[in-house]
Design a protein around this motif. Structure first.
Motif, PDB file in Angstrom:
ATOM      1  N   GLN A  19      23.071  22.466  87.669  1.00 21.94           N
ATOM      2  CA  GLN A  19      23.600  23.552  86.851  1.00 21.94           C
ATOM      3  C   GLN A  19      25.068  23.248  86.559  1.00 21.94           C
ATOM      4  O   GLN A  19      25.861  23.121  87.488  1.00 21.94           O
ATOM      5  N   ARG A  56      28.534  23.487  83.528  1.00 17.42           N
ATOM      6  CA  ARG A  56      29.163  24.153  82.385  1.00 17.42           C
ATOM      7  C   ARG A  56      29.639  23.071  81.440  1.00 17.42           C
ATOM      8  O   ARG A  56      30.263  22.102  81.861  1.00 17.42           O
ATOM      9  N   GLU A 100      33.037  27.470  77.012  1.00 16.22           N
ATOM     10  CA  GLU A 100      32.053  26.871  77.913  1.00 16.22           C
ATOM     11  C   GLU A 100      30.705  27.556  77.789  1.00 16.22           C
ATOM     12  O   GLU A 100      30.623  28.751  77.526  1.00 16.22           O
ATOM     13  N   THR A 101      29.649  26.759  78.011  1.00 12.74           N
ATOM     14  CA  THR A 101      28.306  27.326  78.070  1.00 12.74           C
ATOM     15  C   THR A 101      27.609  26.777  79.300  1.00 12.74           C
ATOM     16  O   THR A 101      27.880  25.664  79.748  1.00 12.74           O
ATOM     17  N   PHE A 102      26.725  27.565  79.854  1.00 13.72           N
ATOM     18  CA  PHE A 102      25.964  27.184  81.046  1.00 13.72           C
ATOM     19  C   PHE A 102      24.776  26.329  80.634  1.00 13.72           C
ATOM     20  O   PHE A 102      24.070  26.651  79.685  1.00 13.72           O
ATOM     21  N   ASN A 158      17.734  32.931  77.587  1.00 14.09           N
ATOM     22  CA  ASN A 158      18.572  32.042  78.386  1.00 14.09           C
ATOM     23  C   ASN A 158      17.742  30.830  78.800  1.00 14.09           C
ATOM     24  O   ASN A 158      16.596  30.675  78.373  1.00 14.09           O
TER      25      ASN A 158
END
Length: 150
Positions: free
Chosen positions: A30, A32, A39-41, A62
């Motif tokens: 996981q 970023r 930022e995106t996950f 998601n």
């Protein structure tokens, strides 16, 4: 900007999301990733050194939306690392690599039919009667990927 009705609602949603991510069917990381909008996950998985595959989620969804499909794609593809480029319509029209776009005919967020004009070389499949949330498309996508990378 708060997108939840309350802080406790935000915590409950995040807790459930983390529980779903624990069900991820293949080894993953996981991380970023920087984007043009911050930022995106990202859930990164797949074989290191394999051709990259990016699976963006739809609006209102998601990464958990890929739980049922990711084990299939992780067998032959790996994560893309680094910033994703942003292309103008003109740049998209000049892409030389194989591109598959699957969109819903009744998508209220995207001009699905205009996508054919913007991506003249792409394989654009508009699903009749479907909106922005697409039904599972694992096999057609895998068929495309395997054909495009032989």
């Amino acid at each position: 900007m708060m997108i939840y009705a309350s802080p406790s609602g935000a915590r409950a949603i995040e807790r459930r999301y983390r529980e779903l991510l624990e069900l991820w069917p293949v080894p993953h990381e996981q991380v970023r990733v920087p984007t043009a909008h911050g930022e995106t996950f990202v859930v990164a998985c797949g074989a290191a050194g394999a051709p990259p595959l990016v699976l963006p989620h739809g609006s209102g969804a998601n990464s958990a939306m890929w739980l049922g499909d990711v084990a299939v794609w992780a067998r032959g593809f790996g994560p893309r690392r680094g910033r994703l480029p942003v292309f103008s319509d003109e740049e998209l029209g000049r892409l030389g690599m194989p591109v598959l776009v699957i969109a819903g005919e009744r998508d209220g967020l995207l001009d699905s039919h205009g996508t054919r004009r913007r991506l003249p070389r792409a394989d654009v499949r508009v699903l009749p009667g479907v909106g922005h949330l697409l039904p599972p498309r694992t096999q057609p996508i895998m068929d495309f990927l395997e054909t495009s990378h032989d």
